[in-house]
Design an enzyme around this catalytic site. Structure first.
Site, mmCIF file in Angstrom:
data_model
loop_
_atom_site.group_PDB
_atom_site.id
_atom_site.type_symbol
_atom_site.label_atom_id
_atom_site.label_comp_id
_atom_site.label_asym_id
_atom_site.label_seq_id
_atom_site.Cartn_x
_atom_site.Cartn_y
_atom_site.Cartn_z
ATOM 1 N N LYS A 76 42.069 41.237 33.402
ATOM 2 C CA LYS A 76 41.706 42.641 33.649
ATOM 3 C C LYS A 76 42.999 43.444 33.688
ATOM 4 O O LYS A 76 44.004 42.979 34.249
ATOM 5 C CB LYS A 76 40.953 42.746 34.985
ATOM 6 C CG LYS A 76 40.460 44.157 35.315
ATOM 7 C CD LYS A 76 39.661 44.183 36.625
ATOM 8 C CE LYS A 76 39.125 45.570 36.947
ATOM 9 N NZ LYS A 76 38.355 45.608 38.201
ATOM 10 N N SER A 151 33.746 47.899 38.026
ATOM 11 C CA SER A 151 34.834 48.346 37.171
ATOM 12 C C SER A 151 35.329 47.286 36.186
ATOM 13 O O SER A 151 35.997 47.637 35.220
ATOM 14 C CB SER A 151 36.013 48.820 38.025
ATOM 15 O OG SER A 151 36.584 47.744 38.745
ATOM 16 N N SER A 175 32.792 45.280 41.881
ATOM 17 C CA SER A 175 33.360 45.386 40.533
ATOM 18 C C SER A 175 33.460 44.085 39.742
ATOM 19 O O SER A 175 33.754 44.126 38.551
ATOM 20 C CB SER A 175 34.749 46.030 40.598
ATOM 21 O OG SER A 175 34.627 47.408 40.792
#
Lengths: 484, 95
Positions: A76, A151, A175
């Site tokens: 990420k 997210s 997330s």
């Protein structure tokens, strides 16, 4: 190869059925083909990935038996990786090439894994749809009109579309779990303090936690083995013995007590999600588990509490972005204050600014007790609900998200509607407990549904066992989007 | 408590965010909605409850007071917007 487990990939690499360079190239080719539409990656760097793959191949030739050696894993874009552009989904860091590695990244590097690239995300991890990314929204591989969740939406889409073998995520209010649910993959947020946040760009420090996102619980156990562990560079990292998270994977589930919180099955839960979750519970009963009715009466307060604590901590964490030492600086400005204001206003997107505003307000003179302190007190009440519940059950189950993936643009301009999509996940972060989402079926329009499994503190090995036994008995987790 | 447009402008200043009149008005409406959501918290009786900041209630670790990081100025300044002679440049602060 694309549907092989990490254990199978490791075995194939060590048996020289495939080299890490070939495997990495396979994924890079898929990214080149599919990413222009899905937008799951912000940055790929084939030269750096292939160089790491060559090193991994040498290690394997020399007899390195690390389970992750040679396996391409995506990060990420919240994790700093030396020499890699690390944007956190923001214009503020659009040109930031990290001079150092996050703890998680260096753990994967020393395990011999290949960094395949940096996945898209909501800006500074603030969002539940991946639409706040400065680099554009990610599309859900199951339906390109739908959001992947957020997210960690880029990671979830990349795993679902087989654009990596596995990847990392972070979870402040859901997330990891919510995008895992919306994209039909598995995701685990460990107990707060289990994975070091050194080099993981901070959002809300009392809640942020990193975890694995993958195609199965078995894969996640392997990834968590690499990610977890004490690191003195993170002041909240817990000093605990190293553990093998795969050690209980195959244990039978006879006698497992599953708590079902009434509040998670009440108004607001859409019928298709409820149906898939109920079917999963029925499957668990067949596997030998029993269910217990429990209550988490204060969990209804978790959204308001979260939207005080997280923005407050974010407003403090994000004050470091001032255009002086790194990141975005406005092209034109007058004095120093003007430079700060212009750089921050142009560098941050709308949602980030909104949360900085909330946080600055609740921390401002005269409001601290009424907001931040009150929220921290209710946070304890929420945590105590879980402590009491775990006296009657071993794990808690429910839906991860109230609905399947909604469409891009659907939640439009109303932040409150977006915030409510994390209604079942936030309480877990507030309590600091481990939480997981695994695929458990499909709802309307054939979109994936996630089952949330919440464990007691440090009970990740058991949660992985609970998920793995379900994945041995069902095949939801091996389904792939059409055209993938 | 009701959030005024003046509060919004003041908070923007404190947070070092430049805002046009139009942006401030839009922010005002959205923040008012969010605070509507947050207000639910105020009705809860929390007397006698200790605030919670870490799930494990751990305290900050102390470490020996010694230098652990070497000088990496060149590496760090290579990514800075503007530097000169090893210093970060900003608009003149003192006349």
């Amino acid at each position: 190869m694309l549907n092989s487990s990490l254990l199978q990939l490791g075995a194939a690499l060590r048996a020289r059925k495939i080299s890490s360079v070939e495997l990495t190239q396979l994924y890079l080719d898929r990214i080149a083909t599919l990413n222009p539409e899905l937008n799951a990656y912000i940055t790929v760097n084939p030269d750096m990935s292939l160089a790491q793959a060559r090193t991994a191949d040498e290690r394997i030739t020399q007899g390195d038996a690390s389970p992750l050696a040679g396996i391409p894993i995506a990060q990420k874009d919240i994790f700093c990786a030396q020499g890699w552009r690390t944007t956190c989904g923001s214009r503020m860091l659009h040109n930031f090439v990290s001079p150092y590695d996050a703890h998680v990244v260096s753990q994967f590097n020393s395990a011999g894994a290949v960094n395949l690239g940096k996945t898209n995300m909501d800006e500074f991890a603030m969002g539940s749809s991946n639409e706040t990314s400065h680099f554009g929204a990610v599309k859900n591989p199951w339906n390109r009109d739908a959001v992947p969740g957020g997210s960690s939406g880029g990671t979830a889409a990349a795993v679902a579309a087989r654009l990596c073998a596995a990847a990392t995520g972070t979870d402040t209010g859901g997330s990891i779990r919510q995008p895992a649910a919306l994209c039909g993959i598995s995701g685990l947020k460990p107990t707060y303090g289990v994975v070091s946040r050194y080099g993981m760009i901070a959002f809300a420090s009392s809640l942020d936690q990193a975890g694995p996102m993958a195609r199965s619980a078995e894969d996640m156990a392997l990834l968590l083995n690499a990610m977890a562990g004490f690191d003195e560079r993170d002041s909240t990292s817990l000093q605990r013995e190293k553990e093998d998270y795969a050690r209980e994977l195959n244990k039978p589930l006879n006698g497992l007590r599953i708590g079902l919180p009434r509040e998670f099955f009440a108004t607001g839960l859409s019928a298709d999600v409820a149906q898939a979750v109920d079917a999963a519970i029925t499957e668990y009963k067949k596997l030998g588990a029993s269910v217990v009715d429990i209550s988490l009466p204060n969990s209804r307060l978790s959204v308001p509490v979260y939207y005080v604590l997280a923005p407050a901590e974010a407003s403090s964490n994000l004050s470091r972005f001032d255009g002086v030492r790194y990141g975005y600086r406005a092209p034109e400005y007058g004095d120093l204050a003007d430079m700060y204001e212009k750089s921050r206003s142009q560098g941050f997107g709308a949602e980030v600014k909104r949360r900085i505003m909330i946080g600055t307000y609740v921390l401002s003179h005269g409001y601290y007790d009424a907001y931040y302190l009150q929220a921290q007190k209710i946070r304890r009440l929420i945590a105590q609900d879980f402590t009491e519940a775990f006296q009657q059950c071993d794990v808690i189950m429910g839906p991860t998200s109230p609905t399947t993936a909604f469409n891009l643009g659907e939640k439009g301009d109303d932040p409150v509607q977006m915030y409510l999509s994390d209604i079942y996940t936030i309480a877990v972060n507030l309590a600091g407990l481990p939480g997981m989402s695994i695929p458990c079926g499909f709802g309307n329009n054939n979109m994936p549904v996630g089952l949330q499994i919440i464990g007691n503190y440090f009970d990740e090995a058991r949660m992985l066992n609970v998920a793995h036994r379900y994945q041995l008995a069902t095949d939801w987790h091996v389904r792939t989007p059409s055209g993938i | 408590m009701s959030l005024t447009l003046e509060d919004v402008k003041k908070v923007a200043r404190l947070a070092r965010l430049a805002m046009t009149e139009q942006e401030a008005q839009a922010a005002h409406a959205q923040l008012a909605n969010i605070f509507g959501l947050i207000e639910e918290m105020q009705a809860v009786d929390t007397s006698g409850i200790a605030p919670m900041s870490h799930a494990q209630d751990v305290t900050q670790r102390l470490r020996e007071d010694k230098v652990t990081e070497g000088n990496q100025r060149e590496k760090f300044q290579a990514i800075a917007p503007q530097v000169q002679a090893g210093l970060y440049l900003v608009p003149q602060v003192i006349e």
